[in-house]
Design a protein around this motif. Structure first.
Motif, PDB file in Angstrom:
ATOM      1  N   CYS A  16       0.821  -1.212   0.000  1.00 32.08           N
ATOM      2  CA  CYS A  16       0.000   0.000   0.000  1.00 32.08           C
ATOM      3  C   CYS A  16       0.855   1.262   0.000  1.00 32.08           C
ATOM      4  CB  CYS A  16      -0.970  -0.002   1.179  1.00 32.08           C
ATOM      5  SG  CYS A  16      -2.302  -1.214   0.984  1.00 32.08           S
ATOM      6  N   ASP A  17       1.931   1.272   0.778  1.00 33.29           N
ATOM      7  CA  ASP A  17       2.837   2.431   0.797  1.00 33.29           C
ATOM      8  C   ASP A  17       3.464   2.651  -0.578  1.00 33.29           C
ATOM      9  OD1 ASP A  17       2.303   2.930   3.455  1.00 33.29           O
ATOM     10  OD2 ASP A  17       4.196   2.094   4.197  1.00 33.29           O
ATOM     11  N   THR A  18       3.904   1.563  -1.204  1.00 30.84           N
ATOM     12  CA  THR A  18       4.520   1.674  -2.526  1.00 30.84           C
ATOM     13  C   THR A  18       3.502   2.134  -3.558  1.00 30.84           C
ATOM     14  OG1 THR A  18       6.089  -0.082  -1.960  1.00 30.84           O
ATOM     15  CG2 THR A  18       5.846   0.454  -4.299  1.00 30.84           C
ATOM     16  N   TRP A  19       2.294   1.569  -3.503  1.00 29.78           N
ATOM     17  CA  TRP A  19       1.254   1.979  -4.446  1.00 29.78           C
ATOM     18  C   TRP A  19       0.932   3.458  -4.270  1.00 29.78           C
ATOM     19  CZ3 TRP A  19      -3.344   4.390  -4.662  1.00 29.78           C
ATOM     20  CH2 TRP A  19      -4.021   4.316  -5.874  1.00 29.78           C
ATOM     21  N   TYR A  20       0.840   3.915  -3.016  1.00 30.32           N
ATOM     22  CA  TYR A  20       0.506   5.313  -2.740  1.00 30.32           C
ATOM     23  C   TYR A  20       1.584   6.244  -3.299  1.00 30.32           C
ATOM     24  CZ  TYR A  20      -0.637   9.584  -0.279  1.00 30.32           C
ATOM     25  OH  TYR A  20      -0.937  10.894   0.015  1.00 30.32           O
ATOM     26  N   LEU A  21       2.838   5.879  -3.098  1.00 29.26           N
ATOM     27  CA  LEU A  21       3.940   6.731  -3.554  1.00 29.26           C
ATOM     28  C   LEU A  21       4.092   6.726  -5.072  1.00 29.26           C
ATOM     29  CD1 LEU A  21       6.625   5.895  -0.852  1.00 29.26           C
ATOM     30  CD2 LEU A  21       5.343   8.021  -1.093  1.00 29.26           C
ATOM     31  N   PHE A  25       0.590  -0.191  -9.723  1.00 27.43           N
ATOM     32  CA  PHE A  25       0.295  -1.518  -9.175  1.00 27.43           C
ATOM     33  C   PHE A  25       1.475  -2.467  -9.366  1.00 27.43           C
ATOM     34  CE2 PHE A  25      -1.833  -5.626  -8.879  1.00 27.43           C
ATOM     35  CZ  PHE A  25      -2.742  -5.420  -7.859  1.00 27.43           C
ATOM     36  N   HIS A  26       2.089  -2.426 -10.539  1.00 33.38           N
ATOM     37  CA  HIS A  26       3.228  -3.311 -10.835  1.00 33.38           C
ATOM     38  C   HIS A  26       4.386  -3.057  -9.864  1.00 33.38           C
ATOM     39  CE1 HIS A  26       6.096  -5.706 -13.102  1.00 33.38           C
ATOM     40  NE2 HIS A  26       6.911  -4.661 -13.102  1.00 33.38           N
ATOM     41  N   GLN A  27       4.697  -1.797  -9.614  1.00 25.75           N
ATOM     42  CA  GLN A  27       5.781  -1.465  -8.680  1.00 25.75           C
ATOM     43  C   GLN A  27       5.455  -1.940  -7.263  1.00 25.75           C
ATOM     44  OE1 GLN A  27       8.844  -0.206  -9.200  1.00 25.75           O
ATOM     45  NE2 GLN A  27       8.410  -0.313 -11.382  1.00 25.75           N
ATOM     46  N   ALA A  28       4.202  -1.826  -6.876  1.00 23.11           N
ATOM     47  CA  ALA A  28       3.792  -2.276  -5.545  1.00 23.11           C
ATOM     48  C   ALA A  28       3.931  -3.798  -5.425  1.00 23.11           C
ATOM     49  CB  ALA A  28       2.362  -1.822  -5.252  1.00 23.11           C
ATOM     50  N   CYS A  29       3.566  -4.514  -6.497  1.00 22.51           N
ATOM     51  CA  CYS A  29       3.737  -5.978  -6.509  1.00 22.51           C
ATOM     52  C   CYS A  29       5.219  -6.332  -6.386  1.00 22.51           C
ATOM     53  CB  CYS A  29       3.167  -6.580  -7.787  1.00 22.51           C
ATOM     54  SG  CYS A  29       1.374  -6.478  -7.922  1.00 22.51           S
ATOM     55  N   LYS A  30       6.023  -5.629  -7.133  1.00 24.29           N
ATOM     56  CA  LYS A  30       7.468  -5.863  -7.126  1.00 24.29           C
ATOM     57  C   LYS A  30       8.059  -5.632  -5.720  1.00 24.29           C
ATOM     58  CE  LYS A  30      11.185  -4.541 -10.248  1.00 24.29           C
ATOM     59  NZ  LYS A  30      11.568  -3.598 -11.303  1.00 24.29           N
ATOM     60  N   ALA A  52      -7.380  -2.310   3.182  1.00 30.81           N
ATOM     61  CA  ALA A  52      -6.199  -1.435   3.190  1.00 30.81           C
ATOM     62  C   ALA A  52      -6.019  -0.759   1.839  1.00 30.81           C
ATOM     63  CB  ALA A  52      -4.955  -2.237   3.556  1.00 30.81           C
ATOM     64  N   LEU A  53      -6.231  -1.511   0.766  1.00 31.86           N
ATOM     65  CA  LEU A  53      -6.061  -0.951  -0.575  1.00 31.86           C
ATOM     66  C   LEU A  53      -7.124   0.109  -0.869  1.00 31.86           C
ATOM     67  CD1 LEU A  53      -4.396  -0.989  -3.131  1.00 31.86           C
ATOM     68  CD2 LEU A  53      -5.804  -2.866  -3.964  1.00 31.86           C
ATOM     69  N   VAL A  54      -8.348  -0.119  -0.468  1.00 28.28           N
ATOM     70  CA  VAL A  54      -9.409   0.880  -0.662  1.00 28.28           C
ATOM     71  C   VAL A  54      -9.057   2.155   0.091  1.00 28.28           C
ATOM     72  CG1 VAL A  54     -11.807   1.438  -0.072  1.00 28.28           C
ATOM     73  CG2 VAL A  54     -11.265  -0.735  -1.178  1.00 28.28           C
ATOM     74  N   ARG A  55      -8.555   2.022   1.302  1.00 35.38           N
ATOM     75  CA  ARG A  55      -8.190   3.210   2.098  1.00 35.38           C
ATOM     76  C   ARG A  55      -7.081   4.011   1.433  1.00 35.38           C
ATOM     77  NH1 ARG A  55      -8.443   0.479   8.007  1.00 35.38           N
ATOM     78  NH2 ARG A  55     -10.685   0.599   8.247  1.00 35.38           N
ATOM     79  N   VAL A  56      -6.071   3.323   0.939  1.00 33.44           N
ATOM     80  CA  VAL A  56      -4.955   4.041   0.318  1.00 33.44           C
ATOM     81  C   VAL A  56      -5.396   4.672  -1.004  1.00 33.44           C
ATOM     82  CG1 VAL A  56      -3.810   2.190  -0.993  1.00 33.44           C
ATOM     83  CG2 VAL A  56      -2.442   3.974   0.026  1.00 33.44           C
ATOM     84  N   GLN A  57      -6.294   4.033  -1.725  1.00 31.21           N
ATOM     85  CA  GLN A  57      -6.811   4.620  -2.965  1.00 31.21           C
ATOM     86  C   GLN A  57      -7.644   5.872  -2.666  1.00 31.21           C
ATOM     87  OE1 GLN A  57      -8.687   1.093  -4.528  1.00 31.21           O
ATOM     88  NE2 GLN A  57      -6.976   0.663  -5.895  1.00 31.21           N
ATOM     89  N   GLU A  58      -8.429   5.823  -1.598  1.00 28.44           N
ATOM     90  CA  GLU A  58      -9.209   6.995  -1.197  1.00 28.44           C
ATOM     91  C   GLU A  58      -8.288   8.148  -0.809  1.00 28.44           C
ATOM     92  OE1 GLU A  58     -11.794   5.494   1.868  1.00 28.44           O
ATOM     93  OE2 GLU A  58     -13.192   4.636   0.417  1.00 28.44           O
ATOM     94  N   ARG A  59      -7.200   7.825  -0.122  1.00 33.10           N
ATOM     95  CA  ARG A  59      -6.212   8.847   0.243  1.00 33.10           C
ATOM     96  C   ARG A  59      -5.600   9.495  -1.002  1.00 33.10           C
ATOM     97  NH1 ARG A  59      -1.444   6.706   3.594  1.00 33.10           N
ATOM     98  NH2 ARG A  59      -0.068   8.271   2.744  1.00 33.10           N
TER      99      ARG A  59
END
Length: 106
Positions: A16-21, A25-30, A52-59
């Motif tokens: 979630c931190d990686t996806w947010y930054l 999605f690919h980088q977060a998986c990596k 957790a993913l819904v929360r970070v997407q809302e942010r």
């Protein structure tokens, strides 16, 4: 087909931190060392991961909304060029952007 194990709380946070930054999605998986399909299946099956993913997407959407409102109110800087050289900058405003923000907010 592969068997999907639960993703650890630590990896959920890292994902979630990686996806947010990165908003990628690919980088977060990596970042958690998993393939996209594995993570997609884990999200479907694991409530805590989905939440957790819904929360970070809302942010992330909140951040985008704040940026749009700021640009509508304050404009943004664009470089001014003369004879191929940057000679300064100017503030650019978008009445269309301001009107869209008002339509959505009112």
């Amino acid at each position: 087909m592969f068997e999907v194990q639960l993703i650890s709380a630590e990896d959920i946070i890292k994902f979630c931190d990686t996806w947010y930054l990165t908003k990628n999605f690919h980088q977060a998986c990596k970042a958690i060392g998993r393939h996209r399909e594995y993570v997609e299946t884990a999200i479907e099956r694991q409530e805590s991961f989905r939440t957790a993913l819904v929360r970070v997407q809302e942010r992330a959407v909140d951040d985008i909304e704040a940026t749009i409102i700021d640009r509508a109110a304050n404009g943004w800087q664009e470089e001014v060029f003369f004879k191929g050289e940057c000679v300064g900058s100017k503030t650019v405003y978008s009445p269309t952007l301001a009107l869209k923000v008002l339509q959505v907010k009112r």
